[in-house]
Design a protein around this motif. Structure first.
Motif, PDB file in Angstrom:
ATOM      1  N   ASN A 172       5.572  10.249   2.564  1.00 32.44           N
ATOM      2  CA  ASN A 172       4.903   9.269   1.985  1.00 32.44           C
ATOM      3  C   ASN A 172       5.500   7.907   2.312  1.00 32.44           C
ATOM      4  N   ILE A 173       4.707   6.812   2.663  1.00 30.77           N
ATOM      5  CA  ILE A 173       5.041   5.399   3.116  1.00 30.77           C
ATOM      6  C   ILE A 173       4.885   4.417   2.185  1.00 30.77           C
ATOM      7  N   LEU A 221       7.455  -0.875   4.971  1.00 29.84           N
ATOM      8  CA  LEU A 221       8.216  -1.396   3.982  1.00 29.84           C
ATOM      9  C   LEU A 221       9.181  -0.350   3.469  1.00 29.84           C
ATOM     10  N   GLY A 222       9.149   0.906   3.805  1.00 31.45           N
ATOM     11  CA  GLY A 222       9.925   2.017   3.246  1.00 31.45           C
ATOM     12  C   GLY A 222       9.076   3.342   2.668  1.00 31.45           C
ATOM     13  N   ASP A 231      11.757  -0.599  -9.350  1.00 36.06           N
ATOM     14  CA  ASP A 231      11.363  -1.918  -9.096  1.00 36.06           C
ATOM     15  C   ASP A 231      10.974  -2.046  -7.558  1.00 36.06           C
ATOM     16  N   VAL A 232       9.705  -2.555  -7.517  1.00 29.80           N
ATOM     17  CA  VAL A 232       9.016  -2.585  -6.199  1.00 29.80           C
ATOM     18  C   VAL A 232       9.926  -3.417  -4.824  1.00 29.80           C
ATOM     19  N   ASP A 233      10.479  -4.289  -5.588  1.00 25.32           N
ATOM     20  CA  ASP A 233      11.229  -5.390  -4.724  1.00 25.32           C
ATOM     21  C   ASP A 233      12.361  -4.865  -4.186  1.00 25.32           C
ATOM     22  N   ILE A 284       0.849  -1.078   0.153  1.00 22.91           N
ATOM     23  CA  ILE A 284      -0.124  -0.026   0.032  1.00 22.91           C
ATOM     24  C   ILE A 284       0.846   1.329   0.135  1.00 22.91           C
ATOM     25  N   TRP A 285       0.777   1.996  -0.927  1.00 23.62           N
ATOM     26  CA  TRP A 285       1.368   3.367  -1.253  1.00 23.62           C
ATOM     27  C   TRP A 285       0.576   4.532  -0.534  1.00 23.62           C
TER      28      TRP A 285
END
Length: 176
Positions: free
Chosen positions: A53-54, A63-64, A91-93, A44-45
C-alpha cells in the motif's frame, strides 16, 4: 481529477472533463485488479496486494506507505487503519499513532466517521458495533447487531445516510 488504481501500484490521474491522462505512476510488476483509492487532504491512499500500500500526493509523488486489511477512512488530519483486528488512528502529516482500539479482538470493518468528526464507528465479526471518540479512541458505546457484521472489504461496508448508521449483518441491514 479522477484517480484510478490498479494492481502493482499503478495509479492514474484523469481529467474529469476530458478524460485525458494527467499523470501515471507504476510499480515494478504488471497485472490486473485494483481497489478504489481513498482521496483526502491532498493525498491518495492506494491499496495493492502485489507491491504494498502506498500514499502519494495529488501529483503522484510518493509520501509513504501504510498497512491495512480493509479500505482506510480519513477525516481531517487522521487516517483510520484496521490491521490485525485493531483500529488505529494515525496523524496523516506526522505518521504518529494517536490511539489504537481492539474492542473484542474481532474488528473487521473500515471506520465510519460521524457527528462532525466526533464519533467513529467500527464493527466486529462477533456482531458488535462500537462507537469511539475520534480524538481519544475511548469507547463511547457498544451495541450487539444480532450476528456477525459482514462489512469487511471493498464491496460491502457500513455507511451513513440521513443521520443513520447502516450496518450489514448476514442477509440483513441494521439501521441505528
Amino acid at each position: 481529477m479522477v484517480y484510478e488504481a490498479e494492481a502493482c501500484d499503478q495509479v492514474s490521474a484523469l481529467n474529469v472533463i476530458t478524460g485525458g491522462l494527467q499523470w501515471y505512476i507504476s510499480g515494478d510488476c504488471t497485472g490486473g485488479g485494483g481497489t478504489t483509492p481513498a482521496v483526502a487532504g491532498g493525498r491518495i491512499w492506494v491499496r495493492d496486494w502485489a507491491e504494498g500500500n502506498i500514499i502519494v500526493d495529488l501529483n503522484g509523488k510518493s509520501l509513504g506507505s501504510f498497512a491495512v486489511d480493509v479500505p482506510p477512512s480519513i477525516h481531517s488530519s487522521l487516517a483510520f487503519y484496521l490491521r490485525s483486528q485493531t483500529l488505529t488512528a494515525v496523524d496523516v502529516d506526522s505518521n504518529v499513532i494517536k490511539w489504537s482500539f481492539a474492542g473484542d479482538n474481532k474488528l473487521c470493518t473500515s471506520a465510519v466517521i460521524a457527528g462532525g468528526g466526533g464519533q467513529v464507528f467500527v464493527g466486529s465479526s462477533a456482531g458488535n458495533v462500537y462507537e469511539l471518540d475520534e480524538s481519544t479512541g475511548a469507547q463511547k458505546s457498544v451495541d450487539i447487531a444480532g450476528t456477525a457484521v459482514s462489512a469487511g472489504g471493498d464491496t460491502m461496508g457500513m455507511a451513513l445516510a440521513q443521520n443513520h448508521l447502516l450496518v450489514p449483518v448476514g442477509n440483513d441491514l441494521v439501521a441505528y
